[in-house]
Scaffold this motif. Sequence first.
Motif, PDB file in Angstrom:
ATOM      1  N   THR A 192       0.847  -1.195   0.000  1.00 26.14           N
ATOM      2  CA  THR A 192       0.000   0.000   0.000  1.00 26.14           C
ATOM      3  C   THR A 192       0.882   1.244   0.000  1.00 26.14           C
ATOM      4  OG1 THR A 192      -0.175   0.005   2.416  1.00 26.14           O
ATOM      5  CG2 THR A 192      -1.849  -1.195   1.208  1.00 26.14           C
ATOM      6  N   PRO A 193       0.515   2.274  -0.771  1.00 20.94           N
ATOM      7  CA  PRO A 193       1.330   3.488  -0.819  1.00 20.94           C
ATOM      8  C   PRO A 193       1.588   4.076   0.564  1.00 20.94           C
ATOM      9  CG  PRO A 193      -0.312   3.531  -2.559  1.00 20.94           C
ATOM     10  CD  PRO A 193      -0.632   2.336  -1.698  1.00 20.94           C
ATOM     11  N   LEU A 194       2.820   4.546   0.762  1.00 20.78           N
ATOM     12  CA  LEU A 194       3.219   5.125   2.036  1.00 20.78           C
ATOM     13  C   LEU A 194       2.428   6.389   2.332  1.00 20.78           C
ATOM     14  CD1 LEU A 194       7.119   4.937   1.696  1.00 20.78           C
ATOM     15  CD2 LEU A 194       5.624   3.350   2.906  1.00 20.78           C
ATOM     16  N   LEU A 195       2.188   6.611   3.614  1.00 24.70           N
ATOM     17  CA  LEU A 195       1.643   7.880   4.085  1.00 24.70           C
ATOM     18  C   LEU A 195       2.651   8.485   5.050  1.00 24.70           C
ATOM     19  CD1 LEU A 195      -2.117   6.921   4.621  1.00 24.70           C
ATOM     20  CD2 LEU A 195      -1.087   8.143   2.680  1.00 24.70           C
ATOM     21  N   THR A 196       2.426   9.732   5.440  1.00 25.32           N
ATOM     22  CA  THR A 196       3.392  10.461   6.254  1.00 25.32           C
ATOM     23  C   THR A 196       2.757  10.951   7.550  1.00 25.32           C
ATOM     24  OG1 THR A 196       2.890  12.653   5.358  1.00 25.32           O
ATOM     25  CG2 THR A 196       4.405  11.261   4.081  1.00 25.32           C
ATOM     26  N   ALA A 197       3.526  11.719   8.311  1.00 17.95           N
ATOM     27  CA  ALA A 197       3.018  12.276   9.568  1.00 17.95           C
ATOM     28  C   ALA A 197       1.856  13.230   9.324  1.00 17.95           C
ATOM     29  CB  ALA A 197       4.142  12.993  10.310  1.00 17.95           C
ATOM     30  N   LEU A 223      10.270   5.504 -12.119  1.00 22.81           N
ATOM     31  CA  LEU A 223       8.883   5.889 -12.367  1.00 22.81           C
ATOM     32  C   LEU A 223       8.373   5.304 -13.681  1.00 22.81           C
ATOM     33  CD1 LEU A 223       8.907   9.623 -11.193  1.00 22.81           C
ATOM     34  CD2 LEU A 223       7.808   7.678 -10.064  1.00 22.81           C
ATOM     35  N   ASP A 224       9.234   5.289 -14.702  1.00 20.33           N
ATOM     36  CA  ASP A 224       8.841   4.721 -15.985  1.00 20.33           C
ATOM     37  C   ASP A 224       8.583   3.214 -15.857  1.00 20.33           C
ATOM     38  OD1 ASP A 224       8.502   4.992 -18.929  1.00 20.33           O
ATOM     39  OD2 ASP A 224      10.217   3.617 -18.965  1.00 20.33           O
ATOM     40  N   THR A 225       9.428   2.534 -15.081  1.00 15.75           N
ATOM     41  CA  THR A 225       9.249   1.099 -14.864  1.00 15.75           C
ATOM     42  C   THR A 225       7.942   0.830 -14.128  1.00 15.75           C
ATOM     43  OG1 THR A 225      11.643   0.837 -14.725  1.00 15.75           O
ATOM     44  CG2 THR A 225      10.311  -1.002 -13.951  1.00 15.75           C
ATOM     45  N   CYS A 226       7.663   1.637 -13.093  1.00 13.31           N
ATOM     46  CA  CYS A 226       6.395   1.482 -12.363  1.00 13.31           C
ATOM     47  C   CYS A 226       5.205   1.679 -13.287  1.00 13.31           C
ATOM     48  CB  CYS A 226       6.322   2.475 -11.204  1.00 13.31           C
ATOM     49  SG  CYS A 226       7.404   2.075  -9.821  1.00 13.31           S
ATOM     50  N   ASP A 227       5.320   2.633 -14.192  1.00 12.61           N
ATOM     51  CA  ASP A 227       4.238   2.905 -15.131  1.00 12.61           C
ATOM     52  C   ASP A 227       3.996   1.704 -16.039  1.00 12.61           C
ATOM     53  OD1 ASP A 227       2.305   4.788 -16.295  1.00 12.61           O
ATOM     54  OD2 ASP A 227       3.598   4.702 -18.068  1.00 12.61           O
ATOM     55  N   ASN A 228       5.046   0.958 -16.345  1.00 12.73           N
ATOM     56  CA  ASN A 228       4.911  -0.214 -17.210  1.00 12.73           C
ATOM     57  C   ASN A 228       4.485  -1.471 -16.451  1.00 12.73           C
ATOM     58  OD1 ASN A 228       5.806   0.226 -20.166  1.00 12.73           O
ATOM     59  ND2 ASN A 228       7.272   1.435 -18.985  1.00 12.73           N
ATOM     60  N   ILE A 229       4.574  -1.427 -15.122  1.00 14.21           N
ATOM     61  CA  ILE A 229       4.117  -2.560 -14.312  1.00 14.21           C
ATOM     62  C   ILE A 229       2.668  -2.370 -13.890  1.00 14.21           C
ATOM     63  CG2 ILE A 229       4.430  -3.802 -12.133  1.00 14.21           C
ATOM     64  CD1 ILE A 229       7.394  -3.123 -12.245  1.00 14.21           C
ATOM     65  N   LEU A 230       2.346  -1.155 -13.406  1.00 14.71           N
ATOM     66  CA  LEU A 230       1.026  -0.875 -12.845  1.00 14.71           C
ATOM     67  C   LEU A 230      -0.065  -1.044 -13.908  1.00 14.71           C
ATOM     68  CD1 LEU A 230      -0.483   0.127 -10.304  1.00 14.71           C
ATOM     69  CD2 LEU A 230      -0.247   2.448 -11.207  1.00 14.71           C
ATOM     70  N   ALA A 287       3.899  -3.908  -5.838  1.00 14.19           N
ATOM     71  CA  ALA A 287       5.327  -3.623  -5.766  1.00 14.19           C
ATOM     72  C   ALA A 287       5.639  -2.187  -6.148  1.00 14.19           C
ATOM     73  CB  ALA A 287       6.093  -4.577  -6.678  1.00 14.19           C
ATOM     74  N   THR A 288       4.795  -1.585  -6.975  1.00 24.91           N
ATOM     75  CA  THR A 288       5.051  -0.191  -7.389  1.00 24.91           C
ATOM     76  C   THR A 288       4.668   0.814  -6.315  1.00 24.91           C
ATOM     77  OG1 THR A 288       2.863   0.209  -8.403  1.00 24.91           O
ATOM     78  CG2 THR A 288       4.540  -0.859  -9.774  1.00 24.91           C
ATOM     79  N   SER A 289       3.779   0.415  -5.398  1.00 26.15           N
ATOM     80  CA  SER A 289       3.231   1.363  -4.418  1.00 26.15           C
ATOM     81  C   SER A 289       4.297   2.049  -3.566  1.00 26.15           C
ATOM     82  CB  SER A 289       2.213   0.665  -3.519  1.00 26.15           C
ATOM     83  OG  SER A 289       1.072   0.306  -4.246  1.00 26.15           O
ATOM     84  N   PRO A 290       5.217   1.302  -2.910  1.00 28.38           N
ATOM     85  CA  PRO A 290       6.224   2.001  -2.100  1.00 28.38           C
ATOM     86  C   PRO A 290       7.184   2.833  -2.944  1.00 28.38           C
ATOM     87  CG  PRO A 290       6.700  -0.352  -2.188  1.00 28.38           C
ATOM     88  CD  PRO A 290       5.353  -0.161  -2.805  1.00 28.38           C
ATOM     89  N   VAL A 291       7.413   2.432  -4.192  1.00 24.75           N
ATOM     90  CA  VAL A 291       8.338   3.175  -5.062  1.00 24.75           C
ATOM     91  C   VAL A 291       7.752   4.549  -5.400  1.00 24.75           C
ATOM     92  CG1 VAL A 291       9.558   3.211  -7.267  1.00 24.75           C
ATOM     93  CG2 VAL A 291       9.264   1.049  -6.034  1.00 24.75           C
ATOM     94  N   THR A 292       6.551   4.560  -5.963  1.00 25.88           N
ATOM     95  CA  THR A 292       5.957   5.833  -6.388  1.00 25.88           C
ATOM     96  C   THR A 292       5.633   6.737  -5.207  1.00 25.88           C
ATOM     97  OG1 THR A 292       3.781   4.747  -6.477  1.00 25.88           O
ATOM     98  CG2 THR A 292       5.028   4.882  -8.534  1.00 25.88           C
TER      99      THR A 292
END
Length: 439
Positions: A297-302, A385-392, A403-408
């Motif tokens: 799941t995509p990271l969130l912050t404080a 980012l380009d690789t994530c775009d080709n995976i997602l 796998a793309t979530s923490p990267v982006t």
Amino acid sequence: MTTTPRRETLEKLTPVLTKRWLSPDAWRLDVYERLDGYAALRKALGAHPDDLIQLVKDSGLRGRGGAGFPTGLKWGFIPQGDGKPHYLVVNADEGEPGTCKDLPLMTHDPHSLVEGVIIASYAIRANRAYIYIRGEAVHAARRLRNAVQEAYRAGYLGENILGSGFDLDLVVHSGAGAYICGEETALLDSLEGFRGQPRLRPPFPATHGLYACPTVVNNVGTIASVPYIVLGGAAWWKSMGTEKSSGPMIYSLSGRINNPGQYEAGLGITLRELIELAGGMQPGHELRFWTPGGSSTPLLTAEHLDVPLDFEGVAAAGSILGTTATQIFSDQDCPVYATFRWLEFYHHESCGKCTPCREGNYWMVRTYRRILAGQGTHEDLDTLLDTCDNILGRSFCGLGDGATSPVTSSLKYFKQDYLDYIEGRTAPKLSEKTLVGAH
């Protein structure tokens, strides 16, 4: 220093699925029966199966495995009168980094899952059910198998259950320990004896699942919730949580907090409240980033401390509730390194069936190694980012997407951390030895 939660925060705790966990020997049938065990089954067997499906629909129960799909709706997809055997399959292949709610449930209260399986099977007219448990979960599997044997001896499983005329056989199947088998169609292939790889959909499991027959695949927490809904009713279940995300949820807290563990609360609680329940952050640590539902799941912050942790609230913040595996990181943790370690997991666990996931994760891991060894370039960030775009959206199943979530998300919130490695302001975390074969 551990802080004591305020009374109003403590009142957010709603032990339902976890209420028996502290009872001595709650995993034994005699103890379970003293604590309302199998009372829901007796009530359910006196109802029409369609009424049970409607009850679960009315409760608003949504899948606890990550996707949050309405459970009653999924049960209603099973065609009736088709002349085919129907199957219930419980996905107990819990294996995502940070996720640890199903294993303690099966270890401490296995009969709640067994009872839920019987009721759900009766509702969808299934006479055979399977619990597919992760191979490494040896202790939980032992407890489950013991519970199944006890249930057979007591007449809760087998032929003519409690004189109702309903028959059910339940099999506990240990997988080989592949994360990909947490994907429901890969799980079905594995259960049939094939290599665990996702299937092309459609057709969907509701019509062509296990052995090409109508099948419901549900998570452990989803099925274990069913007896409580049968006993308490839909209105009681909906009294917890939010309007669109009803009921309690087990939040698995790990990381830089004083008291990591399982905290069951109504959906919609915030991370600020969960950290307070967990005794606060560890001394000398300040919250910097966190996962609301596991590493996929995509990271969130404080800045997201007060986001309601329900399906809609987390989605509005740009992430996914997932399995409510809340990993908490501080200002002393590196988001680039954390993302690298997660990616190593996804690269290792990719089944290799589709090119985007197989090749994309392979090359992203190597790119991260370069960056963390102080040999990264600014172009590497565009490549990631380009690789994530080709995976997602182009992978065969959700593993590639996850796998793309923490990267982006880490690049969105912590790009400066990447630049600090690339431009030499942060000392390398990896040695040049790790770059062998990484170019």
